[in-house]
Design a protein around this motif. Structure first.
Motif: not given
Lengths: 361, 310
Positions: A20, A23, A49-50, A305-306, A309-310, A312-313, A335
């Motif tokens: 966390v 990130v 991210f949003w 989870l990772a 997230l990745m 998402l990027t 990254q």
């Protein structure tokens, strides 16, 4: 004076917190990077991210993409994490991914245009076997000759890329493609297409397999003797030998399994989102999965989870490219930075930071 | 196919050009590994050097400044690796991979707008008298200055490791960091200096690809040269003169493969392009098959983190 003191075992608290922290730090450093490129840092971070998840304008398109991109990343990273835990470094997943895709697509094209339920399962099998075989090359060389698996698996990525080019220009080229490189589009061959299981969610068979693999990996690592041996070999090779762990078996299992999973990821990609074998089929999932594996702490749930997230990027990066003109390479650097910060912060998991007041001797 | 189109003289001369980037990167990595550090980020440092050198040479019009920038760029990136592995005690394999991934992204970011430009030419040095010799003159003595500098560098590293006190200390740190620490040598400082040297050499090697060998900028243009350099250090069993041999051997394979492509041999281009990578694997297998020898030569502390637990 600050001194580091080695912890007897890694701190559970810090192990969970460092990803966390990494990130968040990457977001700040990334913001600085984007500002240097002349973009508004806050807007860039929000776009990455949003917006893909919550901006009404893009979410309908972007949310399904999250699973499409996360699927292969999770699948490959799970396989890599087994080896990384045991100190066996497979970094050629990109090559195994290509090998799986070529074998799977090869089976589909061999049966074309047969319309039978058997085609897809056979492709899955061929994809897994292709990746497994590609991964077993460094494994066998390591077992038999003690060759470094890092270098061999990586060299095989470049070999696989050339092989991919040769296949899409030669054997697997679409005979009705007017001479353009690339195979038939498997999306247009219903018996071979990897379609969405639930329409509009991005949930295809590969994502399903990734989720199942997360559960299987969790069971393997926590409830099975082989998983225990993998963890033991990584933490104390000497103790592992006394416990009767066979290093060759472990090497073959870790490299073979990660190869098979990467091959599966390649197969689901070529039969689904990509649709065809082409020269630029591979987009670096095999390398990004290395970051995913570490960011997920080599733990199956963490990797899940990772991977999300990745993914998402990736999607946010494409969106930022489209909306703000942020170069695609900026995301790649972003990254890489994430992995740096993660590895740096890890010092807190393994060491205790102590303030030392200088004593009089 | 027309094999007679391949001129052996040109072949040997271009072999030296093809080998120089790998040679520079490998000799740098040799010093790093001799100090007991395994830096898998060579590829990332090379590509960063390639773009730093290219951009600087194009902007200033001076290839020399370009090479200096590549030297600095490679060293700067390696400093990240040095701080993470030596101060924050991170895993060397993972950090090296991170360096490569980051370097590839960063270089492609920096290289925006530099594709399709020709860099200023690097000066050739024709060594007086020798360059006029028949046959040998053309092969050996009509290259650009970087080729000669790389050869001097190999000789320098060899002499440094073998004959100087500093070289002995560096090797001691690589063989047993605990013993070196007990003797009062600054293990972390020495290792970071070695890492910086390795990064600078890799940067030079990268710049040689973008400024002389290709000469152009494209994303990911080092295409595995950094990894081949790592393999060459293993091939050389950590000895400087054999790094030279290894690099020239690989240069030979790369050049021969290109020449066969040009001569239109019956093997498809893709399979010929695999050759350097397949031969690297083959060489690694041969070198590691003799286990006792391979294990004897590797620095004993290679890849292990040093933490002074007093």
């Amino acid at each position: 004076m600050i001194r580091l003191e080695k912890r007897p075992e890694p701190s559970r608290f810090w192990t969970a917190v460092t990803p966390v922290l990494a990130v968040l730090t990457t977001m700040i450093a990334g913001g600085v990077l984007f500002a240097m490129l002349g973009k508004d840092p806050l807007e860039s971070i929000r776009t990455i991210f949003w917006d893909p998840l919550f901006n009404a304008q893009f979410a309908d398109f972007a949310r399904p993409q999250l699973l499409v991109k996360a699927g292969p990343l999770i699948l490959i990273a799970l396989g890599l994490s087994l080896g990384f835990r045991a100190g066996i470094w497979n970094i050629g997943a990109e090559g195994q991914y290509i090998a799986g895709a070529i074998c799977g697509a090869g089976v589909a094209l061999a049966f074309y245009p047969l319309d039978s339920w058997i085609v897809f399962p056979l492709m899955v099998l061929a994809g897994a076997l292709g990746g497994w075989a590609w991964g077993m090359i460094p494994a066998l060389l390591k077992i038999r000759f003690g060759t470094n698996e890092i270098l061999v698996s990586l060299m095989l990525v470049y070999v696989a890329e050339q092989f991919l080019a040769s296949m899409s220009l030669g054997l697997l080229r679409n005979p009705e493609g007017h001479g353009f490189p690339g195979s038939r589009n498997l999306q247009e061959y219903p018996a071979a297409a990897n379609t969405e299981i639930i329409a509009g969610t991005g949930m295809h068979w590969g994502v399903m397999t990734a989720f199942l693999a997360v559960i299987a990996a969790y069971v393997l690592l926590n409830r099975h003797i082989l998983g225990f041996h993998i963890r033991l070999a990584g933490q104390s090779p000497r103790a592992a030998r006394f416990a009767g762990v066979s290093p060759p078996l472990l090497v073959a299992f870790c490299l073979g399994t990660s190869g098979a999973l990467a091959g599966l990821a390649g197969l689901f990609e070529v039969a689904g989102p990509a649709g065809q074998i082409s020269i630029d089929f591979n987009v670096g999932y095999g390398f990004t999965a290395i970051i995913v594996a570490f960011l997920g702490r080599l733990h199956p749930v963490g990797i899940l989870l990772a991977g999300l997230l990745m993914a998402l990027t990736y999607i946010g990066g494409e969106l930022a490219q489209f909306m703000l003109g942020l170069p695609a390479a900026a995301i790649q650097a972003f990254q890489g930075m994430l992995l740096f910060f993660l590895l740096g912060f890890d010092v807190f998991s393994n060491y205790r930071v102590r303030r030392v007041t200088s004593e009089v001797a | 196919m027309d094999l007679s189109a391949i001129n052996p003289l040109v072949l040997v001369a271009s072999l030296m050009v093809a080998a120089t980037p790998i040679l520079l990167a490998a000799i740098g990595e040799l010093v790093v590994e001799k100090a007991g550090v395994l830096n898998l980020g060579v590829e990332g440092m090379m590509i960063t050097g390639a773009i730093c050198g290219f951009a600087t040479a194009v902007e200033t019009g001076s290839p020399l400044l370009g090479f200096l920038a590549a030297f600095a760029g490679g060293a700067a990136l390696s400093l990240v690796f040095g701080v993470l592995t030596q101060v924050f005690l991170s895993n060397q394999v993972a950090t090296g991979l991170a360096l490569t991934l980051f370097g590839l992204g960063l270089s492609s970011l920096m290289g925006q707008g530099y594709t399709g430009i020709k860099p200023p030419p690097t000066a050739r040095i024709e060594i007086p008298v020798l360059a006029d010799l028949p046959v040998v003159g053309r092969i050996l003595f009509q290259h650009d200055w970087v080729v000669y500098a790389s050869l001097l560098l190999v000789a320098g590293v060899w002499a440094f490791l073998r004959y100087t006190r500093a070289g002995l200390v560096l090797r001691a740190v690589g063989e047993s960091h605990d013993a070196a620490h007990a003797l009062g040598y600054k293990v972390v400082r020495i290792r970071i200096l070695a890492i910086l040297f390795g990064g600078a050499c890799a940067g030079l090697g990268g710049a040689y690809i973008s400024l002389v060998r290709v000469p152009q900028w494209t994303d990911g243009m080092t295409s595995g040269a950094g990894w081949i350099a790592l393999a060459i250090v293993v091939f050389a069993s950590w000895k400087a003169p054999r790094v030279l041999l290894g690099a020239y051997l690989f240069g030979g394979v790369a050049v021969l493969q290109l020449n066969l492509q040009a001569a239109g041999i019956a093997i498809p281009v893709e399979y010929l392009s695999m050759a350097p990578y397949l031969i690297t694997i083959l060489v690694l297998v041969i070198m590691s098959a003799d286990r006792s020898r391979a294990a004897l030569n590797a620095p004993a502390s290679l890849g292990r983190s040093f933490h002074a637990s007093s």
